[in-house]
Design a protein around this motif. Structure first.
Motif, PDB file in Angstrom:
ATOM      1  N   ALA A 138       0.869  -1.168   0.000  1.00  0.00           N
ATOM      2  CA  ALA A 138       0.000   0.000   0.000  1.00  0.00           C
ATOM      3  C   ALA A 138       0.911   1.224   0.000  1.00  0.00           C
ATOM      4  N   VAL A 139       0.549   2.200  -0.808  1.00  0.00           N
ATOM      5  CA  VAL A 139       1.343   3.416  -0.916  1.00  0.00           C
ATOM      6  C   VAL A 139       0.427   4.617  -0.704  1.00  0.00           C
ATOM      7  N   ALA A 140       0.839   5.463   0.188  1.00  0.00           N
ATOM      8  CA  ALA A 140       0.055   6.659   0.494  1.00  0.00           C
ATOM      9  C   ALA A 140       0.843   7.906   0.132  1.00  0.00           C
ATOM     10  N   TRP A 141       0.111   8.920  -0.306  1.00  0.00           N
ATOM     11  CA  TRP A 141       0.662  10.262  -0.421  1.00  0.00           C
ATOM     12  C   TRP A 141       0.127  11.053   0.767  1.00  0.00           C
ATOM     13  N   VAL A 142       1.027  11.648   1.483  1.00  0.00           N
ATOM     14  CA  VAL A 142       0.727  12.354   2.730  1.00  0.00           C
ATOM     15  C   VAL A 142       1.301  13.766   2.619  1.00  0.00           C
ATOM     16  N   ARG A 143       0.590  14.743   3.120  1.00  0.00           N
ATOM     17  CA  ARG A 143       1.131  16.102   3.060  1.00  0.00           C
ATOM     18  C   ARG A 143       1.099  16.751   4.434  1.00  0.00           C
ATOM     19  N   ASP A 191     -11.352  13.856   1.279  1.00  0.00           N
ATOM     20  CA  ASP A 191     -12.434  14.650   0.691  1.00  0.00           C
ATOM     21  C   ASP A 191     -11.904  15.932   0.059  1.00  0.00           C
ATOM     22  N   SER A 192     -10.842  16.466   0.642  1.00  0.00           N
ATOM     23  CA  SER A 192     -10.315  17.743   0.182  1.00  0.00           C
ATOM     24  C   SER A 192      -9.697  17.660  -1.215  1.00  0.00           C
ATOM     25  N   VAL A 193      -9.409  16.455  -1.701  1.00  0.00           N
ATOM     26  CA  VAL A 193      -8.758  16.334  -3.002  1.00  0.00           C
ATOM     27  C   VAL A 193      -9.557  15.503  -3.992  1.00  0.00           C
ATOM     28  N   LYS A 194     -10.665  14.936  -3.564  1.00  0.00           N
ATOM     29  CA  LYS A 194     -11.463  14.108  -4.470  1.00  0.00           C
ATOM     30  C   LYS A 194     -11.872  14.892  -5.711  1.00  0.00           C
ATOM     31  N   GLY A 195     -11.707  14.248  -6.832  1.00  0.00           N
ATOM     32  CA  GLY A 195     -12.057  14.896  -8.084  1.00  0.00           C
ATOM     33  C   GLY A 195     -10.951  15.755  -8.659  1.00  0.00           C
ATOM     34  N   ARG A 196      -9.913  16.015  -7.877  1.00  0.00           N
ATOM     35  CA  ARG A 196      -8.785  16.841  -8.351  1.00  0.00           C
ATOM     36  C   ARG A 196      -7.484  16.054  -8.435  1.00  0.00           C
ATOM     37  N   PHE A 197      -7.298  15.098  -7.525  1.00  0.00           N
ATOM     38  CA  PHE A 197      -6.060  14.321  -7.465  1.00  0.00           C
ATOM     39  C   PHE A 197      -6.338  12.891  -7.916  1.00  0.00           C
ATOM     40  N   THR A 202       6.819   2.834  -9.655  1.00  0.00           N
ATOM     41  CA  THR A 202       6.534   4.186  -9.181  1.00  0.00           C
ATOM     42  C   THR A 202       5.051   4.318  -8.847  1.00  0.00           C
ATOM     43  N   VAL A 203       4.759   5.242  -7.964  1.00  0.00           N
ATOM     44  CA  VAL A 203       3.380   5.636  -7.676  1.00  0.00           C
ATOM     45  C   VAL A 203       3.307   7.135  -7.874  1.00  0.00           C
ATOM     46  N   ASP A 204       2.429   7.551  -8.760  1.00  0.00           N
ATOM     47  CA  ASP A 204       2.302   8.958  -9.102  1.00  0.00           C
ATOM     48  C   ASP A 204       1.062   9.574  -8.463  1.00  0.00           C
ATOM     49  N   LEU A 205       1.117  10.880  -8.278  1.00  0.00           N
ATOM     50  CA  LEU A 205      -0.027  11.649  -7.820  1.00  0.00           C
ATOM     51  C   LEU A 205      -0.223  12.798  -8.786  1.00  0.00           C
ATOM     52  N   GLN A 206      -1.239  12.700  -9.611  1.00  0.00           N
ATOM     53  CA  GLN A 206      -1.569  13.766 -10.549  1.00  0.00           C
ATOM     54  C   GLN A 206      -2.505  14.734  -9.842  1.00  0.00           C
ATOM     55  N   MET A 207      -2.140  16.008  -9.836  1.00  0.00           N
ATOM     56  CA  MET A 207      -2.906  17.011  -9.103  1.00  0.00           C
ATOM     57  C   MET A 207      -3.367  18.099 -10.058  1.00  0.00           C
ATOM     58  N   HIS A 208      -4.657  18.369 -10.045  1.00  0.00           N
ATOM     59  CA  HIS A 208      -5.250  19.412 -10.881  1.00  0.00           C
ATOM     60  C   HIS A 208      -5.947  20.437 -10.004  1.00  0.00           C
ATOM     61  N   VAL A 226      -3.608  12.237   1.710  1.00  0.00           N
ATOM     62  CA  VAL A 226      -4.458  12.749   0.637  1.00  0.00           C
ATOM     63  C   VAL A 226      -4.906  11.642  -0.310  1.00  0.00           C
ATOM     64  N   ALA A 227      -4.115  10.595  -0.442  1.00  0.00           N
ATOM     65  CA  ALA A 227      -4.479   9.499  -1.331  1.00  0.00           C
ATOM     66  C   ALA A 227      -3.708   8.251  -0.924  1.00  0.00           C
ATOM     67  N   CYS A 228      -4.341   7.117  -1.178  1.00  0.00           N
ATOM     68  CA  CYS A 228      -3.692   5.846  -0.855  1.00  0.00           C
ATOM     69  C   CYS A 228      -4.159   4.792  -1.837  1.00  0.00           C
ATOM     70  N   ILE A 229      -3.239   3.941  -2.252  1.00  0.00           N
ATOM     71  CA  ILE A 229      -3.581   2.849  -3.146  1.00  0.00           C
ATOM     72  C   ILE A 229      -3.073   1.547  -2.544  1.00  0.00           C
TER      73      ILE A 229
END
Length: 123
Positions: free
Chosen positions: A33-38, A62-68, A78-84, A48-51
């Protein structure tokens, strides 16, 4: 030795996009499992996200749903985090963290962490 290295951070204007990448050596992300944490200045760390790569389960704050979007490239390990649609509230140091578990586990207990990469969003 296990190493996680984040890349792709930087400065961006409000509404812009960035893509972060977390590259692993010593482990295979496919089993983790890989998480992005800020962490923003003066604030607590936030996942913010975990796979969970074992079954493909993905969770977003919730703060990033639909954007990340979090994704794994098993070939590149690699595990990427695309942020819009970035906003100043997204300004923080972003870390990737990994463990042989699922995203149901507490990310704070994940065994492996990268050194972090700074994201600054300005108007």
């Amino acid at each position: 030795e296990v190493q996680l290295v984040e890349s792709g951070g930087g400065s961006v204007r409000v509404g812009g996009s960035l893509r972060l990448s977390c590259a692993a050596s010593g482990i295979a992300f496919a089993d983790y499992a890989v998480a992005w944490v800020r962490q923003a200045p003066g604030k607590e760390r936030e996942e913010v996200a975990c796979i969970t790569n074992a079954d493909g389960t993905i969770d977003y704050a919730d703060s990033v749903k639909g954007r990340f979007t979090i994704s794994t490239d098993t070939a590149k390990n690699t595990v990427d985090l695309q942020m819009h649609r970035l906003s100043p509230e997204d300004t923080a140091v972003y870390y990737c963290a990994a463990d042989v578990t699922s995203c149901l586990s507490d990310y704070e207990l994940f065994s492996y962490w990268g050194q972090g990469t700074q994201i600054t969003v300005s108007s």
